[in-house]
Design an enzyme around this catalytic site. Structure first.
Site, PDB file in Angstrom:
ATOM      1  N   ASN A  62     136.768  19.660  37.768  1.00  0.00           N
ATOM      2  CA  ASN A  62     135.977  20.897  37.865  1.00  0.00           C
ATOM      3  C   ASN A  62     135.124  21.132  36.614  1.00  0.00           C
ATOM      4  OD1 ASN A  62     136.573  24.504  38.289  1.00  0.00           O
ATOM      5  ND2 ASN A  62     134.946  23.269  39.151  1.00  0.00           N
TER       6      ASN A  62
ATOM      7  N   CYS B 149     132.444  18.385  35.858  1.00  0.00           N
ATOM      8  CA  CYS B 149     131.206  17.587  36.024  1.00  0.00           C
ATOM      9  C   CYS B 149     130.539  17.799  37.380  1.00  0.00           C
ATOM     10  CB  CYS B 149     131.486  16.097  35.844  1.00  0.00           C
ATOM     11  SG  CYS B 149     132.110  15.650  34.204  1.00  0.00           S
ATOM     12  N   ARG B 150     131.195  17.367  38.457  1.00  0.00           N
ATOM     13  CA  ARG B 150     130.536  17.351  39.771  1.00  0.00           C
ATOM     14  C   ARG B 150     130.574  18.674  40.516  1.00  0.00           C
ATOM     15  NH1 ARG B 150     133.935  12.448  41.938  1.00  0.00           N
ATOM     16  NH2 ARG B 150     135.363  13.482  40.481  1.00  0.00           N
ATOM     17  N   SER B 151     131.764  19.259  40.689  1.00  0.00           N
ATOM     18  CA  SER B 151     131.821  20.486  41.518  1.00  0.00           C
ATOM     19  C   SER B 151     131.083  21.673  40.890  1.00  0.00           C
ATOM     20  CB  SER B 151     133.259  20.847  41.915  1.00  0.00           C
ATOM     21  OG  SER B 151     134.097  20.994  40.804  1.00  0.00           O
TER      22      SER B 151
ATOM     23  N   ASP C 204     132.167   9.749  40.241  1.00  0.00           N
ATOM     24  CA  ASP C 204     132.599  10.475  39.047  1.00  0.00           C
ATOM     25  C   ASP C 204     131.764  10.019  37.845  1.00  0.00           C
ATOM     26  OD1 ASP C 204     133.923  11.559  36.894  1.00  0.00           O
ATOM     27  OD2 ASP C 204     135.915  10.899  37.522  1.00  0.00           O
TER      28      ASP C 204
ATOM     29  N   CYS D 215     136.281  18.831  42.885  1.00  0.00           N
ATOM     30  CA  CYS D 215     136.288  17.465  42.351  1.00  0.00           C
ATOM     31  C   CYS D 215     137.583  17.270  41.571  1.00  0.00           C
ATOM     32  CB  CYS D 215     135.040  17.193  41.515  1.00  0.00           C
ATOM     33  SG  CYS D 215     134.868  18.250  40.058  1.00  0.00           S
TER      34      CYS D 215
HETATM   35  P1  4NP Z   1     134.754  15.828  37.576  1.00  0.00           P
HETATM   36  O1  4NP Z   1     134.786  14.745  36.412  1.00  0.00           O
HETATM   37  O2  4NP Z   1     135.938  15.531  38.485  1.00  0.00           O
HETATM   38  O3  4NP Z   1     133.458  15.587  38.257  1.00  0.00           O
HETATM   39  O4  4NP Z   1     134.857  17.183  36.910  1.00  0.00           O
HETATM   40  C1  4NP Z   1     135.930  14.512  35.629  1.00  0.00           C
HETATM   41  C2  4NP Z   1     136.236  15.372  34.604  1.00  0.00           C
HETATM   42  C3  4NP Z   1     137.351  15.138  33.828  1.00  0.00           C
HETATM   43  C4  4NP Z   1     138.130  14.044  34.076  1.00  0.00           C
HETATM   44  C5  4NP Z   1     137.827  13.191  35.117  1.00  0.00           C
HETATM   45  C6  4NP Z   1     136.720  13.436  35.898  1.00  0.00           C
HETATM   46  N1  4NP Z   1     139.254  13.784  33.253  1.00  0.00           N
HETATM   47  O5  4NP Z   1     139.890  12.742  33.441  1.00  0.00           O
HETATM   48  O6  4NP Z   1     139.585  14.597  32.384  1.00  0.00           O
END
Ligand code: 4NP
Length: 154
Positions: free
Chosen positions: A11, A13-15, A124, A8
């Protein structure tokens, strides 16, 4: 052995949920020795961090511990180490497609497309609330069942 990398943006939240839910299901079905799985982010801002506490919390509600994971960024080497590299959304897939070395035999695909034949993003949840994390968990739950079934049959 089938190797899968879930990717994602951050790394955190989702993955980590995609990885944790897949691992849990593979263990429950006693097929975890047939898979090597990991997760990574397109970006490296959260390198070394635990998953977001909201992802840890939703997984824990379903009896899955993802607290031991540590965020990392995708590397060029990943394209030689993994058979399947799954982007959680289309932006991730586009990033991976650009990064993929020409000689890499890895298959890069959209997670829900590969698992469920549904050309759909896992949204997201970073700026969202608990409901958004619950939605991510449910999608990972459904996708992991389908992906394991697709890869090993039943
Ligand atoms: P992820 O979510 O891609 O599912 O891990 C996010 C985590 C951090 C950020 C964006 C999305 N960020 O902008 O820091």
């Amino acid at each position: 052995m089938i190797s899968i990398l879930f990717v994602c943006l951050g790394n955190i939240c989702r993955s980590p949920l995609a990885e944790g839910v897949f691992r849990h299901k593979a263990e429950t079905l006693r097929v975890s020795d047939r898979f090597a799985i990991d997760s990574a982010g397109c970006g490296g801002w959260h390198k070394g961090e635990q998953p977001d506490r909201r992802s840890i919390a939703v997984a824990a509600r379903y009896g899955i511990d993802i607290g031991g994971q540590s965020a990392r960024q995708v590397t060029a080497d990943d394209f030689h180490r993994f058979d399947l590299i799954l982007g959680l959304d289309r932006d991730n897939v586009a990033f991976l497609g650009k990064m993929k070395p020409w000689e890499s035999p890895a298959k890069v695909a959209l997670y829900l497309e590969e698992a469920l034949g549904r050309s759909k993003n896992v949204p997201d949840p970073y700026y969202g609330g608990p409901k958004d994390f619950e939605d991510v968990f449910r999608l990972c739950d459904e996708a992991s069942d389908a992906l394991i079934k697709k890869l090993i049959g039943d």
